[in-house]
Design a protein around this motif. Structure first.
Motif: not given
Length: 183
Positions: A94-98, A169-171, A173-183
């Motif tokens: 949640a902290a990273y997503a936020d 981990d970094a991998e 977090k990269a997937w989560l950031a990519e999913a965020y960008q695609k939303a």
């Protein structure tokens, strides 16, 4: 910073009124008067008979069931009851997503928490007493041994199984950031 639950609720209420010309209370009364008991059938009725989008129909049916009155903190606590060792995984996710953007909304439900922007980009579910599943919407991304592809039609396109905060981990977090960008 994510929208508060109250801000999100008011935004949804205003959106329903704007899109349909009728307030949430009208639609809640209609659902209750329909005699339809099952949630999925209520959603189907609003979508089919009234042209509502899935998101608004779901929101109306949640309100009709009294679920919008539930405290988000209580819902989150309920998810991790007898699974307290998993809560640090959720908290870190949640902290990273936020941190991904000011438009991130973190929305606890009864059994999961959705991270969304214009649409869900991830869903966190305490799946077992020893594992949290992170669902991700990464359409067009090939699965791996770790990034498991979900069945077509699932809420998310991929899932990652997490047993420790160290799994974030970094991998991941990269997937989560990519999913965020695609939303």
């Amino acid at each position: 910073m994510a929208k508060s639950a109250e801000e999100m609720m008011e935004s949804m209420k205003a959106g329903i009124t704007e899109k349909t010309g009728k307030p949430l209370e009208h639609w809640v009364k209609l659902v209750k008067a329909s005699g339809i008991e099952k949630f999925g059938e209520q959603v189907k009725m609003l979508k089919g008979d009234h042209g509502m989008t899935h998101g608004y129909a779901n929101f109306v049916c949640q309100a009709a069931k009294g679920r919008l009155d539930a405290d988000e903190g209580d819902m989150l606590e309920g998810q991790y009851k007898s699974k307290e060792s998993l809560r640090p995984i959720y908290d870190a996710l949640a902290a990273y997503a936020d941190s991904l953007g000011k438009d991130v909304d973190i929305a606890p439900k009864k059994t999961s928490v959705a991270f969304r922007r214009s649409k869900n980009f991830a869903v966190v579910t305490p799946a077992t007493k020893s594992r949290v599943d992170l669902g991700l919407n990464l359409k067009g991304t090939a699965g791996t041994d770790r990034l498991l592809e979900e069945k077509p039609g699932s809420m998310c396109t991929h899932k990652v199984r997490l047993t420790s905060p160290d799994d974030i981990d970094a991998e991941l977090k990269a997937w989560l950031a990519e999913a965020y960008q695609k939303a």
